[in-house]
Design an enzyme around this catalytic site. Sequence first.
Site, PDB file in Angstrom:
ATOM      1  N   ASP A   1      18.094  60.448  10.679  1.00 44.06           N
ATOM      2  CA  ASP A   1      17.959  61.135  11.970  1.00 44.06           C
ATOM      3  C   ASP A   1      19.264  61.015  12.755  1.00 44.06           C
ATOM      4  OD1 ASP A   1      17.975  58.827  13.863  1.00 44.06           O
ATOM      5  OD2 ASP A   1      16.113  58.254  12.860  1.00 44.06           O
TER       6      ASP A   1
ATOM      7  N   ARG B   1      10.503  67.213   8.329  1.00 40.83           N
ATOM      8  CA  ARG B   1      11.127  66.075   9.035  1.00 40.83           C
ATOM      9  C   ARG B   1      12.265  66.554   9.928  1.00 40.83           C
ATOM     10  NH1 ARG B   1      12.375  61.716   4.700  1.00 40.83           N
ATOM     11  NH2 ARG B   1      13.079  60.550   6.520  1.00 40.83           N
TER      12      ARG B   1
ATOM     13  N   ASN C   1      19.315  55.435   8.420  1.00 40.83           N
ATOM     14  CA  ASN C   1      18.474  56.531   8.906  1.00 40.83           C
ATOM     15  C   ASN C   1      19.194  57.867   8.794  1.00 40.83           C
ATOM     16  OD1 ASN C   1      16.761  54.490   9.547  1.00 40.83           O
ATOM     17  ND2 ASN C   1      17.220  54.482  11.740  1.00 40.83           N
TER      18      ASN C   1
ATOM     19  N   ASN D   1      13.671  42.486  14.070  1.00 41.49           N
ATOM     20  CA  ASN D   1      12.681  43.312  13.370  1.00 41.49           C
ATOM     21  C   ASN D   1      11.303  43.042  13.965  1.00 41.49           C
ATOM     22  OD1 ASN D   1      12.695  45.223  11.092  1.00 41.49           O
ATOM     23  ND2 ASN D   1      11.190  43.853  10.169  1.00 41.49           N
TER      24      ASN D   1
ATOM     25  N   HIS E   1      22.766  56.767   4.089  1.00 42.93           N
ATOM     26  CA  HIS E   1      21.788  57.553   3.321  1.00 42.93           C
ATOM     27  C   HIS E   1      21.804  59.025   3.714  1.00 42.93           C
ATOM     28  CE1 HIS E   1      19.310  53.692   2.225  1.00 42.93           C
ATOM     29  NE2 HIS E   1      20.417  53.816   1.532  1.00 42.93           N
TER      30      HIS E   1
ATOM     31  N   CYS F   1      25.968  71.545  -0.802  1.00 43.00           N
ATOM     32  CA  CYS F   1      25.881  72.501  -1.907  1.00 43.00           C
ATOM     33  C   CYS F   1      25.873  71.742  -3.227  1.00 43.00           C
ATOM     34  CB  CYS F   1      27.056  73.473  -1.861  1.00 43.00           C
ATOM     35  SG  CYS F   1      26.994  74.663  -3.208  1.00 43.00           S
TER      36      CYS F   1
HETATM   37  C1  BJW Z   1      10.138  47.810  13.490  1.00 43.75           C
HETATM   38  C2  BJW Z   1       9.408  48.573  14.341  1.00 43.75           C
HETATM   39  C3  BJW Z   1       9.764  48.507  15.672  1.00 43.75           C
HETATM   40  C4  BJW Z   1       8.573  48.898  12.450  1.00 43.75           C
HETATM   41  N1  BJW Z   1      10.756  47.718  16.020  1.00 43.75           N
HETATM   42  N2  BJW Z   1      11.115  47.007  13.777  1.00 43.75           N
HETATM   43  C5  BJW Z   1      16.105  46.841  -8.777  1.00 43.75           C
HETATM   44  C6  BJW Z   1      16.861  45.904  -8.087  1.00 43.75           C
HETATM   45  C7  BJW Z   1      17.848  46.282  -7.194  1.00 43.75           C
HETATM   46  C8  BJW Z   1      18.102  47.611  -6.956  1.00 43.75           C
HETATM   47  C9  BJW Z   1      17.361  48.540  -7.635  1.00 43.75           C
HETATM   48  C10 BJW Z   1      16.385  48.178  -8.531  1.00 43.75           C
HETATM   49  N3  BJW Z   1      15.823  49.306  -9.041  1.00 43.75           N
HETATM   50  C11 BJW Z   1      16.422  50.374  -8.457  1.00 43.75           C
HETATM   51  C12 BJW Z   1      17.361  49.926  -7.611  1.00 43.75           C
HETATM   52  C13 BJW Z   1      18.245  50.728  -6.742  1.00 43.75           C
HETATM   53  C14 BJW Z   1      17.493  51.433  -5.624  1.00 43.75           C
HETATM   54  C15 BJW Z   1      16.607  50.441  -4.892  1.00 43.75           C
HETATM   55  O1  BJW Z   1      17.029  49.708  -4.026  1.00 43.75           O
HETATM   56  N4  BJW Z   1      15.315  50.429  -5.218  1.00 43.75           N
HETATM   57  C16 BJW Z   1      14.398  49.478  -4.587  1.00 43.75           C
HETATM   58  C17 BJW Z   1      13.078  50.157  -4.358  1.00 43.75           C
HETATM   59  C18 BJW Z   1      14.344  48.216  -5.439  1.00 43.75           C
HETATM   60  N5  BJW Z   1      18.518  51.935  -4.723  1.00 43.75           N
HETATM   61  C19 BJW Z   1      19.096  53.099  -4.925  1.00 43.75           C
HETATM   62  O2  BJW Z   1      18.767  53.851  -5.827  1.00 43.75           O
HETATM   63  C20 BJW Z   1      20.231  53.441  -4.002  1.00 43.75           C
HETATM   64  N6  BJW Z   1      21.369  53.783  -4.762  1.00 43.75           N
HETATM   65  C21 BJW Z   1      21.994  52.873  -5.551  1.00 43.75           C
HETATM   66  O3  BJW Z   1      21.601  51.721  -5.661  1.00 43.75           O
HETATM   67  O4  BJW Z   1      23.120  53.360  -6.163  1.00 43.75           O
HETATM   68  C22 BJW Z   1      23.824  52.496  -7.077  1.00 43.75           C
HETATM   69  C23 BJW Z   1      24.783  51.558  -6.393  1.00 43.75           C
HETATM   70  C24 BJW Z   1      25.271  50.508  -7.093  1.00 43.75           C
HETATM   71  C25 BJW Z   1      26.160  49.623  -6.499  1.00 43.75           C
HETATM   72  C26 BJW Z   1      26.575  49.815  -5.200  1.00 43.75           C
HETATM   73  C27 BJW Z   1      26.109  50.876  -4.513  1.00 43.75           C
HETATM   74  C28 BJW Z   1      25.208  51.729  -5.109  1.00 43.75           C
HETATM   75  C29 BJW Z   1      19.876  54.641  -3.137  1.00 43.75           C
HETATM   76  C30 BJW Z   1      18.777  54.342  -2.190  1.00 43.75           C
HETATM   77  C31 BJW Z   1      18.388  55.589  -1.419  1.00 43.75           C
HETATM   78  C32 BJW Z   1      17.238  55.344  -0.455  1.00 43.75           C
HETATM   79  N7  BJW Z   1      16.814  56.582   0.081  1.00 43.75           N
HETATM   80  C33 BJW Z   1      15.806  56.573   1.119  1.00 43.75           C
HETATM   81  C34 BJW Z   1      15.460  58.038   1.438  1.00 43.75           C
HETATM   82  C35 BJW Z   1      16.631  58.664   2.225  1.00 43.75           C
HETATM   83  C36 BJW Z   1      16.311  60.013   2.719  1.00 43.75           C
HETATM   84  C37 BJW Z   1      15.054  60.043   3.554  1.00 43.75           C
HETATM   85  O5  BJW Z   1      15.006  59.474   4.667  1.00 43.75           O
HETATM   86  O6  BJW Z   1      14.095  60.659   3.094  1.00 43.75           O
HETATM   87  O7  BJW Z   1      16.266  55.888   2.272  1.00 43.75           O
HETATM   88  S1  BJW Z   1      14.313  55.660   0.684  1.00 43.75           S
HETATM   89  C38 BJW Z   1      14.040  55.003   2.285  1.00 43.75           C
HETATM   90  O8  BJW Z   1      14.204  53.554   2.270  1.00 43.75           O
HETATM   91  C39 BJW Z   1      15.179  55.548   3.154  1.00 43.75           C
HETATM   92  C40 BJW Z   1      15.519  54.362   3.992  1.00 43.75           C
HETATM   93  O9  BJW Z   1      16.814  54.507   4.521  1.00 43.75           O
HETATM   94  C41 BJW Z   1      15.363  53.208   3.031  1.00 43.75           C
HETATM   95  C42 BJW Z   1      15.210  51.880   3.697  1.00 43.75           C
HETATM   96  O10 BJW Z   1      14.030  51.822   4.437  1.00 43.75           O
HETATM   97  P1  BJW Z   1      13.999  51.049   5.833  1.00 43.75           P
HETATM   98  O11 BJW Z   1      14.855  51.742   6.800  1.00 43.75           O
HETATM   99  O12 BJW Z   1      14.244  49.624   5.604  1.00 43.75           O
HETATM  100  O13 BJW Z   1      12.490  51.337   6.291  1.00 43.75           O
HETATM  101  P2  BJW Z   1      11.154  50.510   5.920  1.00 43.75           P
HETATM  102  O14 BJW Z   1      10.011  51.387   6.234  1.00 43.75           O
HETATM  103  O15 BJW Z   1      11.218  49.950   4.565  1.00 43.75           O
HETATM  104  O16 BJW Z   1      11.201  49.275   6.927  1.00 43.75           O
HETATM  105  C43 BJW Z   1      11.056  49.460   8.327  1.00 43.75           C
HETATM  106  C44 BJW Z   1      11.085  48.092   8.998  1.00 43.75           C
HETATM  107  O17 BJW Z   1      11.036  48.299  10.398  1.00 43.75           O
HETATM  108  C45 BJW Z   1       9.892  47.196   8.627  1.00 43.75           C
HETATM  109  O18 BJW Z   1      10.351  45.897   8.283  1.00 43.75           O
HETATM  110  C46 BJW Z   1       9.058  47.145   9.910  1.00 43.75           C
HETATM  111  O19 BJW Z   1       8.440  45.882  10.115  1.00 43.75           O
HETATM  112  C47 BJW Z   1      10.109  47.395  10.964  1.00 43.75           C
HETATM  113  N8  BJW Z   1       9.589  48.032  12.160  1.00 43.75           N
HETATM  114  N9  BJW Z   1       8.417  49.251  13.582  1.00 43.75           N
HETATM  115  C48 BJW Z   1      11.416  46.985  15.082  1.00 43.75           C
HETATM  116  N10 BJW Z   1       9.070  49.221  16.591  1.00 43.75           N
END
Ligand code: BJW
Length: 241
Positions: A96, A59, A94, A203, A111, A119
């Site tokens: 990127d 990536r 993101n 979106n 993120h 490290c």
């Molecule tokens: C377009 C388009 C175009 C397409 N134009 N639009 C149960 C309940 C609640 C929470 C939890 C739970 N069980 C576990 C949790 C916590 C967990 C979580 O949320 N899990 C869920 C699956 C339920 N979260 C965590 O673990 C986080 N940490 C945490 O909660 O710590 C404790 C805490 C407590 C209190 C306060 C604070 C913290 C950490 C989450 C880390 C996520 N990491 C990733 C990977 C990062 C590295 C990498 O890139 O590899 O982050 S996962 C991935 O998802 C990445 C993204 O940033 C993230 C969000 O995704 P995003 O950006 O929304 O992408 P998509 O694909 O989902 O959506 C894209 C959208 O674009 C779509 O809607 C399309 O329609 C649209 N689109 N083309 C406009 N052209």
Amino acid sequence: MTTRPAIVVLTGAGISRESGLATFRDADGIWARVRLEDVATPEAFARDPARVQAFYNARRAQIMDPQVAPNAAHLALADLERRWPGDFLLVTQNIDDLHERAGSRRLLHMHGELLRARCTICGATQRCIAPLEVTTACADCCRAGGLRPDVVWFGEMPLHMEPIGAALARCDLFVAIGTSGSVYPAAGFVAEVRGRARTVELNLEPSDGAALFDETHHGPATQIVPAFAARLLAGLVPSNE
Ligand code: BJW
């Protein structure tokens, strides 16, 4: 509308899709090709660091490809930041660097960043544009094999939560762009500000939390983000200031 509402913009993978980077949860997204449990958790890294490094090395190479560049949506947000007379914060999920390359400066990567490594021993971060190997040594503490991508995996605490919380607490307008609203805590921001700030979703299609937004616009980011930014700058978007 009054003249200086405070804005928080949250972006997700959808804003970078038209720059050639895959989203996560769309049909052609990253999680359709690879299980998140295999590459995006601390347990996956402990189990098979070489596999996780290879996933992020690929990536990283992709975002450094000259073909991958900021699109009209990234550019419109940078322009909005420059011209907006009130507080402005761009929070991106993101990893990127397309917002930076477009010119955004008031920007927090909650993120992490693909072009940084951290490290696992001393916690120091450093710029990283080369592939990481399991044995790549940290420049600061110089212990072998301590580097990992500086990104936030499931179960880890997102970054910059204090300044993000403070900006959300005082914002008058919250705009979510290109995010499915399925990963917390970012997915909870709209509920946090709702009622106090005006909430807008931009979106491709309605997200999981679309009903929580006061205003929604659906379509490709390169079209709807510049159009929305132009309306904001023309004073045509109400806020809760
Ligand atoms: C377009 C388009 C175009 C397409 N134009 N639009 C149960 C309940 C609640 C929470 C939890 C739970 N069980 C576990 C949790 C916590 C967990 C979580 O949320 N899990 C869920 C699956 C339920 N979260 C965590 O673990 C986080 N940490 C945490 O909660 O710590 C404790 C805490 C407590 C209190 C306060 C604070 C913290 C950490 C989450 C880390 C996520 N990491 C990733 C990977 C990062 C590295 C990498 O890139 O590899 O982050 S996962 C991935 O998802 C990445 C993204 O940033 C993230 C969000 O995704 P995003 O950006 O929304 O992408 P998509 O694909 O989902 O959506 C894209 C959208 O674009 C779509 O809607 C399309 O329609 C649209 N689109 N083309 C406009 N052209």
